[in-house]
Design a protein around this motif. Structure first.
Motif, mmCIF file in Angstrom:
data_model
loop_
_atom_site.group_PDB
_atom_site.id
_atom_site.type_symbol
_atom_site.label_atom_id
_atom_site.label_comp_id
_atom_site.label_asym_id
_atom_site.label_seq_id
_atom_site.Cartn_x
_atom_site.Cartn_y
_atom_site.Cartn_z
ATOM 1 N N ASP A 19 0.831 -1.202 0.000
ATOM 2 C CA ASP A 19 0.000 0.000 0.000
ATOM 3 C C ASP A 19 0.867 1.256 0.000
ATOM 4 O O ASP A 19 0.583 2.240 -0.673
ATOM 5 C CB ASP A 19 -0.914 -0.012 1.226
ATOM 6 N N TRP A 20 1.959 1.204 0.776
ATOM 7 C CA TRP A 20 2.885 2.343 0.838
ATOM 8 C C TRP A 20 3.534 2.602 -0.516
ATOM 9 O O TRP A 20 3.648 3.746 -0.960
ATOM 10 C CB TRP A 20 3.946 2.054 1.905
ATOM 11 N N ILE A 21 3.940 1.523 -1.204
ATOM 12 C CA ILE A 21 4.555 1.661 -2.525
ATOM 13 C C ILE A 21 3.567 2.275 -3.515
ATOM 14 O O ILE A 21 3.918 3.122 -4.348
ATOM 15 C CB ILE A 21 5.052 0.289 -3.033
ATOM 16 N N GLU A 22 2.295 1.847 -3.442
ATOM 17 C CA GLU A 22 1.270 2.426 -4.322
ATOM 18 C C GLU A 22 1.127 3.926 -4.072
ATOM 19 O O GLU A 22 1.006 4.721 -5.008
ATOM 20 C CB GLU A 22 -0.070 1.732 -4.090
ATOM 21 N N ALA A 23 1.140 4.310 -2.799
ATOM 22 C CA ALA A 23 1.003 5.733 -2.466
ATOM 23 C C ALA A 23 2.218 6.535 -2.951
ATOM 24 O O ALA A 23 2.066 7.641 -3.490
ATOM 25 C CB ALA A 23 0.835 5.893 -0.955
ATOM 26 N N LEU A 24 3.410 5.969 -2.781
ATOM 27 C CA LEU A 24 4.606 6.665 -3.242
ATOM 28 C C LEU A 24 4.624 6.822 -4.753
ATOM 29 O O LEU A 24 5.119 7.824 -5.278
ATOM 30 C CB LEU A 24 5.860 5.901 -2.808
ATOM 31 N N GLY A 25 4.079 5.822 -5.459
ATOM 32 C CA GLY A 25 4.079 5.867 -6.915
ATOM 33 C C GLY A 25 3.329 7.046 -7.478
ATOM 34 O O GLY A 25 3.592 7.469 -8.613
ATOM 35 N N GLY A 26 2.396 7.599 -6.721
ATOM 36 C CA GLY A 26 1.662 8.766 -7.182
ATOM 37 C C GLY A 26 2.399 10.068 -6.936
ATOM 38 O O GLY A 26 1.964 11.120 -7.406
ATOM 39 N N PRO A 73 12.465 5.269 -9.935
ATOM 40 C CA PRO A 73 13.754 5.049 -9.264
ATOM 41 C C PRO A 73 13.750 5.485 -7.801
ATOM 42 O O PRO A 73 14.365 4.835 -6.952
ATOM 43 C CB PRO A 73 14.733 5.902 -10.088
ATOM 44 N N SER A 74 13.049 6.572 -7.487
ATOM 45 C CA SER A 74 12.981 7.037 -6.103
ATOM 46 C C SER A 74 12.182 6.071 -5.242
ATOM 47 O O SER A 74 12.539 5.803 -4.087
ATOM 48 C CB SER A 74 12.351 8.434 -6.048
ATOM 49 N N VAL A 75 11.098 5.530 -5.804
ATOM 50 C CA VAL A 75 10.291 4.555 -5.075
ATOM 51 C C VAL A 75 11.117 3.298 -4.800
ATOM 52 O O VAL A 75 11.109 2.756 -3.680
ATOM 53 C CB VAL A 75 9.013 4.198 -5.854
ATOM 54 N N LYS A 76 11.855 2.838 -5.803
ATOM 55 C CA LYS A 76 12.676 1.629 -5.633
ATOM 56 C C LYS A 76 13.763 1.859 -4.583
ATOM 57 O O LYS A 76 14.068 0.961 -3.802
ATOM 58 C CB LYS A 76 13.300 1.241 -6.988
ATOM 59 N N GLN A 77 14.336 3.059 -4.562
ATOM 60 C CA GLN A 77 15.366 3.356 -3.570
ATOM 61 C C GLN A 77 14.798 3.313 -2.152
ATOM 62 O O GLN A 77 15.404 2.751 -1.236
ATOM 63 C CB GLN A 77 15.990 4.726 -3.829
ATOM 64 N N GLN A 78 13.606 3.898 -1.969
ATOM 65 C CA GLN A 78 13.009 3.910 -0.638
ATOM 66 C C GLN A 78 12.639 2.497 -0.193
ATOM 67 O O GLN A 78 12.861 2.122 0.967
ATOM 68 C CB GLN A 78 11.773 4.817 -0.633
ATOM 69 N N LEU A 79 12.097 1.700 -1.106
ATOM 70 C CA LEU A 79 11.769 0.322 -0.765
ATOM 71 C C LEU A 79 13.031 -0.458 -0.401
ATOM 72 O O LEU A 79 13.041 -1.236 0.568
ATOM 73 C CB LEU A 79 11.044 -0.350 -1.934
ATOM 74 N N ALA A 80 14.108 -0.251 -1.160
ATOM 75 C CA ALA A 80 15.368 -0.954 -0.885
ATOM 76 C C ALA A 80 15.903 -0.602 0.490
ATOM 77 O O ALA A 80 16.402 -1.462 1.221
ATOM 78 C CB ALA A 80 16.404 -0.614 -1.952
ATOM 79 N N GLY A 81 15.794 0.663 0.864
ATOM 80 C CA GLY A 81 16.290 1.093 2.162
ATOM 81 C C GLY A 81 15.538 0.448 3.316
ATOM 82 O O GLY A 81 16.145 -0.071 4.266
#
Length: 304
Positions: free
Chosen positions: A59-66, A71-79
């Motif tokens: 759900d968090w990734i979906e919200a960030l995608g908007g 690349p920024s979303v992938k970086q935050q998920l990786a962290g």
């Protein structure tokens, strides 16, 4: 959520940023991602780390995608995924809820870094007033990024003795990401800029001090404090505006400009990767813009 956790989890959380990550930029980015994710969970009623589920991450990734680019979303998920891996190995949580969560698809064949034409880069260098310490410093720093393909982080981390003479030529020593040391001979223009800066600002006697320094307030002379990347970015934008350059450039634009110009003049991709200290030519390909000329030529064929 961290404050409410037990002592083991609290210590493990702090150790992740203090022990597991050495790069300060990575540490800052991962800390921001972890803080935002945990605050997001808490706002949705998640009371503890053990209650975090894969659905929360999805759900968090979906919200960030908007809000952010992939690349920024992938970086935050990786962290945050790495953080929970660390918590699992320290037995602070039983499983990593982010392990099965996929980030957004992203494949880059062309970088987004704005690139200057050679005459635009030349224009910026030529319009800098080198009668001042700031002018000598700025020309030397921009020249270093153009002619040596230096990352801004490696450039501002240089000390005075990282510019040294070898085989009757000036060389530069760059301390790159991952602890890599990279040495490059200077282009004759860069050699002129660096020597003029070092001699003109009296830096030879301060060999162990930072090469690129801030300007002391009210003196128009160099201080002992190293120049920060953020200040270098503001300087670059200011110099571009003064030269009449309309492109919204950044520090990396000079690195990309140097690589592109080198390749257009017959340089090979493999050598460019070595000069830029890239471990793969695929990374170097993101910087060059040789295809831009072809694209513009083809567009002009639409004769309407």
């Amino acid at each position: 959520m961290i404050a409410a956790a037990d002592e083991r989890a609290q210590l493990r959380f702090l150790e992740f940023f203090a022990v597991a990550i050495r790069n300060p930029h990575t540490r800052r980015a991962y800390m921001r991602a972890a803080g935002e994710f945990l605050a997001w969970c808490e706002a949705r009623g998640v009371a503890s780390l053990a209650q975090v589920q894969p659905l929360h991450f999805a759900d968090w990734i979906e919200a960030l995608g908007g809000e952010l680019a992939p690349p920024s979303v992938k970086q935050q998920l990786a962290g945050v995924r790495r953080l929970f891996d660390w918590l699992v190995t320290g037995q602070a949580v039983p499983v990593n809820p982010a392990a099965s969560v996929r980030g957004p698809a992203h494949s880059a064949r062309r970088g987004k870094t704005p690139v200057l034409a050679p005459d635009e880069a030349r224009q910026i260098l030529d319009t800098i007033d080198v009668a001042t310490h700031a002018g000598l410093r700025d020309r030397a720093l921009i020249g270093l990024m153009v002619y040596s393909f230096a990352r801004i982080g490696a450039a501002v981390a240089m000390t005075v003795d990282d510019a040294f003479v070898q085989n009757r030529r000036l060389w530069v020593r760059l301390h790159e990401k991952g602890g890599k040391r990279h040495e490059m001979p200077c282009h004759h223009n860069l050699e002129e800029y660096l020597l003029a800066y070092i001699d003109g600002c009296g830096l030879r006697e301060r060999a162990r001090g930072p090469l690129f320094r801030t300007i002391a307030r009210g003196t128009k002379r160099l201080s002992d404090a190293p120049l920060a990347q953020a200040n270098a970015f503001l300087m670059v934008r200011r110099r571009a505006t003064a030269a009449g350059i309309g492109t919204a450039i950044g520090n990396h634009s000079f690195r990309a400009t140097g690589i592109t110009t080198y390749l257009k003049n017959g340089g090979t991709l493999e050598t460019a990767a070595t000069m830029a200290n890239h471990s793969s030519t695929r990374t170097t390909q993101l910087y060059h813009r040789r295809s831009d000329d072809v694209t513009l030529d083809e567009v002009e064929r639409v004769l309407i």
